[in-house]
Design an enzyme around this catalytic site. Structure first.
Site, PDB file in Angstrom:
ATOM      1  N   CYS A   2     -19.579  51.661  -2.422  1.00  0.00           N
ATOM      2  CA  CYS A   2     -18.403  51.527  -3.128  1.00  0.00           C
ATOM      3  C   CYS A   2     -18.339  50.450  -4.149  1.00  0.00           C
ATOM      4  CB  CYS A   2     -17.160  50.830  -2.103  1.00  0.00           C
ATOM      5  SG  CYS A   2     -16.895  51.762  -0.483  1.00  0.00           S
ATOM      6  N   ARG A  27     -23.841  52.899  -7.200  1.00  0.00           N
ATOM      7  CA  ARG A  27     -23.753  52.591  -5.761  1.00  0.00           C
ATOM      8  C   ARG A  27     -23.367  53.664  -4.806  1.00  0.00           C
ATOM      9  NH1 ARG A  27     -22.306  46.576  -5.685  1.00  0.00           N
ATOM     10  NH2 ARG A  27     -21.386  46.999  -3.729  1.00  0.00           N
ATOM     11  N   TRP A  74     -16.922  55.261  -1.019  1.00  0.00           N
ATOM     12  CA  TRP A  74     -17.790  56.051  -0.154  1.00  0.00           C
ATOM     13  C   TRP A  74     -16.982  56.145   1.232  1.00  0.00           C
ATOM     14  CZ3 TRP A  74     -20.908  55.115   4.102  1.00  0.00           C
ATOM     15  CH2 TRP A  74     -21.960  55.705   4.275  1.00  0.00           C
ATOM     16  N   ASN A  98     -13.861  47.177  -0.149  1.00  0.00           N
ATOM     17  CA  ASN A  98     -15.152  47.497   0.444  1.00  0.00           C
ATOM     18  C   ASN A  98     -15.503  46.902   1.720  1.00  0.00           C
ATOM     19  OD1 ASN A  98     -15.810  48.465  -2.306  1.00  0.00           O
ATOM     20  ND2 ASN A  98     -17.044  46.962  -2.842  1.00  0.00           N
ATOM     21  N   GLY A  99     -16.152  47.654   2.398  1.00  0.00           N
ATOM     22  CA  GLY A  99     -16.533  47.270   4.019  1.00  0.00           C
ATOM     23  C   GLY A  99     -15.863  48.100   5.158  1.00  0.00           C
ATOM     24  N   GLU A 479     -42.196  57.356   3.087  1.00  0.00           N
ATOM     25  CA  GLU A 479     -41.513  57.234   1.657  1.00  0.00           C
ATOM     26  C   GLU A 479     -41.452  58.354   0.703  1.00  0.00           C
ATOM     27  OE1 GLU A 479     -39.907  55.552  -1.430  1.00  0.00           O
ATOM     28  OE2 GLU A 479     -39.649  55.348   0.490  1.00  0.00           O
ATOM     29  N   LYS A 483     -38.135  60.263  -0.173  1.00  0.00           N
ATOM     30  CA  LYS A 483     -37.496  60.527  -1.477  1.00  0.00           C
ATOM     31  C   LYS A 483     -37.318  62.194  -1.388  1.00  0.00           C
ATOM     32  CE  LYS A 483     -37.760  56.735  -3.548  1.00  0.00           C
ATOM     33  NZ  LYS A 483     -37.211  56.361  -2.244  1.00  0.00           N
ATOM     34  N   GLU A 486     -33.647  62.701  -0.084  1.00  0.00           N
ATOM     35  CA  GLU A 486     -32.698  62.024  -0.470  1.00  0.00           C
ATOM     36  C   GLU A 486     -32.139  62.750  -1.658  1.00  0.00           C
ATOM     37  OE1 GLU A 486     -32.985  57.186  -0.007  1.00  0.00           O
ATOM     38  OE2 GLU A 486     -34.479  58.230  -1.369  1.00  0.00           O
ATOM     39  N   HIS A 502     -50.774  66.210  17.188  1.00  0.00           N
ATOM     40  CA  HIS A 502     -49.942  65.878  18.745  1.00  0.00           C
ATOM     41  C   HIS A 502     -48.571  66.345  18.545  1.00  0.00           C
ATOM     42  CE1 HIS A 502     -53.244  63.479  20.411  1.00  0.00           C
ATOM     43  NE2 HIS A 502     -53.053  62.888  19.097  1.00  0.00           N
ATOM     44  N   LYS A 602     -26.111  53.469  -2.888  1.00  0.00           N
ATOM     45  CA  LYS A 602     -27.276  52.432  -3.256  1.00  0.00           C
ATOM     46  C   LYS A 602     -27.138  51.136  -2.546  1.00  0.00           C
ATOM     47  CE  LYS A 602     -30.435  51.249  -6.272  1.00  0.00           C
ATOM     48  NZ  LYS A 602     -31.883  52.101  -5.991  1.00  0.00           N
TER      49      LYS A 602
END
Length: 607
Positions: A2, A27, A74, A98-99, A479, A483, A486, A502, A602
């Site tokens: 946000c 963000r 968001w 925000n929050g 990672e 990526k 995402e 396994h 973000k």
């Protein structure tokens, strides 16, 4: 997540508010809105989706007024609809937030019982109604906010404007960041300094629990006990030009290409090239007394922490615990007093990581923070602040912040080893030499973009992708998979190469590409053995290695990506480049939103 921006000034603010929201797009958001006060009324324009929809609404129905607040949302409570978009307003009060207000349900039920009518599904709307009740009962806006804030539980950054006070903005923060900008005859509120970069660089960073009363000429800050306090005005140093894409198609590719420069900038703070020694900000505690390190982070930063665990234990021989921040407190960890708790975050505001930091502080830990924003909440609460100097990172998928984190963590591990007497002067000189080679090696890795772009065409056809690696290449496999997930929305998983047999080997067929990260070195042969197990079952392998590794094991691969030959210490930094570029070009091939992938933010400032 946000974004907030507010302006109290002397001239129309709507266009500048929209520009501020554009600076906050990185963000992550799924709706946006603006409210102003004009002709003794609160007027709003809101839209779901991208900011272009809000811009179109403003073009059709312009907003006027010299005071306003704006927000990119968001979604948490309620879907990403126009009705749920901020600002939320009554006839007298408008709020952006925000929050999360954790106790919004009982507050909402009580307000409805008192006859208040709600128009959204959000937790935020209760704040507008609570303050409005006070104002309608005759309270001054400052008194109204002062009385309402203690009723709110959870995390919030708020900006509030009032129909009857077109010269007044009030902001508050608890658990979510908020800054105040000081201009000439104007005052600004923003969720970060970047939002205000085109307006002012003179900013006040509010402390936890602060709330602020802003007029055109004056800023008055109060602490959580409602006592007036002085907070310093500082130069933010944020250059609005830094958020330009330049000649690049996306922020992400621009930031990938910035890595040689920003890693060099970062290492400059931690290496003395003249005498080839390490340096570090001086902590207020004795590094040599540290007996255990606890690393806590989220997402990409967590994978940087995984790599750092190898370095800390290998160089300093200090045991390391590693936790995902969202799980850290809830597993009731056993922490010995006097240990070092190391927190890694790009923004320094990630809610889970910040909460974990405060828990570790209560448990008697010394606090070290690796962060890209040296004015952030985590940075201000650290005993040892370790900045990454990556500069603003706009793309939601972290790239340059990750490699700068690795550079700092390698330097910290070597410093701890030196403090423990486990690094001879000769070893120290070697570490400095290898780290100093990283920027050039990163630059050399970027030269293989065209090869990687060609490989991406094959990967883009897949529904599932596996990444394999051993040692520090295992976190890098995780990672790489993150990526790809995402930004291309392809399901991908990273595995320790030896663990493939396994379970994951059951997934291997000609439709599941396997990305193998295997620089030549002590673990190369074992990784190649696992790779051959994939090939024996018809799997298509993309091998990322150096010239020696490709020559030895590249036969029979779907594709190979050649990296410069580097020392194992800096291999994780250098091999970050191909996994980043691969994810980027797969996403471009698929036509997804590279810089603002769906559902992601973000800076995650809610738990």
């Amino acid at each position: 997540m946000c974004g907030i921006i507010g302006i109290v000034g002397h001239e129309g603010v709507a266009e500048r508010l929209l520009d501020g929201l554009k600076r906050l797009e990185y963000r992550g958001y799924d709706s946006a809105g603006i409210a102003t006060v004009h002709n003794n009324a609160i007027e709003r324009r809101r839209a779901s989706g991208k900011l272009g929809n809000l811009a179109n609404a403003l073009e059709t129905e312009p907003l006027f007024g010299a005071i306003g607040i704006a927000h990119t949302r968001w979604a948490t409570h309620g879907g990403p609809t126009t009705n749920n978009a901020h600002p939320h307003a009554t006839d007298k009060v408008a709020v952006v937030h925000n929050g999360i207000i954790e106790n919004f349900k009982p507050l909402r039920e009580a307000l409805i019982a008192r006859g208040r009518a709600f128009t959204s599904e959000t937790d935020t709307e209760v704040v507008a109604h609570l303050i409005s009740e006070k104002v309608e009962a005759g309270a001054d806006p400052v008194e109204a906010v002062r009385d309402v804030l203690p009723q709110l539980r959870g995390a919030f950054a708020l900006a509030i404007l009032f129909r009857d006070r077109p010269d007044l903005l009030i902001g508050a923060r608890l658990g979510s960041p908020l800054v105040v900008g000081v201009g000439e005859g104007e005052t600004y509120i923003g969720s970060d300094a970047l939002a205000l970069a085109s307006l002012t660089q003179r900013v006040i960073y509010l402390e936890e629990g602060d709330w602020v009363v802003c007029s055109r000429e004056e800023v008055q800050v109060f602490d959580q006990a409602n006592q007036p306090v002085e907070r310093a005005i500082i130069q933010s140093g944020v250059d609005g030009e830094l958020i330009s894409k330049g000649n690049h198609r996306h922020y992400m590719i621009k930031e990938i290409y910035e890595q040689p420069i920003v890693v060099a900038q970062t290492l400059r703070s931690y290496l003395q090239r003249i005498d080839e020694t390490l340096t570090l900000p001086i902590p207020d505690f004795d590094l040599s007394a540290i007996r255990r390190v606890t690393i806590v982070a989220c997402g990409t930063s967590f994978y940087a922490g995984m790599i750092a665990r190898y370095w800390f234990e290998q160089f300093a021989r200090v045991p390391v615990d590693l936790d995902v921040a969202s799980e850290f407190r809830y597993r009731a960890p056993v922490i010995e007093p006097g240990g070092l708790a190391l927190f890694i975050s790009q923004s320094g505001e990630t809610a889970d990581t910040l909460a974990a930091l405060r828990h570790a502080r209560e448990e008697g830990q010394k606090i070290a923070v690796v962060v890209n924003v040296p004015t952030s909440s985590m940075a201000r609460e650290a005993d040892l602040l370790l900045p990454t100097h990556a500069g603003p990172e706009i793309g939601v998928a972290s790239t340059k912040a990750f490699t700068c984190q690795l550079a700092v963590l390698a330097a910290l591990a070597a410093n701890l080893a030196r403090a423990k007497g486990r690094l001879t002067p000769e070893d120290e000189h070697a570490v400095v030499k290898h780290l100093a080679e990283a920027p050039a090696a990163l630059n050399a890795a970027l030269a293989y973009e065209d090869t990687i772009k060609g490989v991406a065409a094959d990967i883009a056809m897949a529904r599932d992708v596996l990444y394999l690696g051993r040692g520090t290449d295992y976190p890098l496999a995780l990672e790489g998979a993150l990526k790809l997930k995402e930004i291309s929305y392809i399901h991908a998983e990273g595995y320790a190469a030896g663990e493939m047999k396994h379970g994951p080997i059951a997934l291997i067929d000609e439709n599941v590409p396997v990305i193998v990260i295997a620089p030549s070195g002590p673990l190369f042969e074992k990784t190649v053995s696992n790779m051959q197990e994939v090939q024996a079952r018809g799997g298509k392998v993309v091998l990322i290695s150096d010239y020696d590794g490709i020559r030895e094991a590249g036969t029979g691969c779907l594709a190979t990506i050649t990296m410069p030959k580097v020392h194992p210490l800096i291999a994780p930094l250098v091999y970050s480049v191909p996994v980043q570029l691969l994810a980027y070009h797969v996403a471009v091939t698929k036509g997804t939103d590279v810089d603002q992938p769906r559902n992601l933010a973000k800076s995650v400032t809610v738990e």
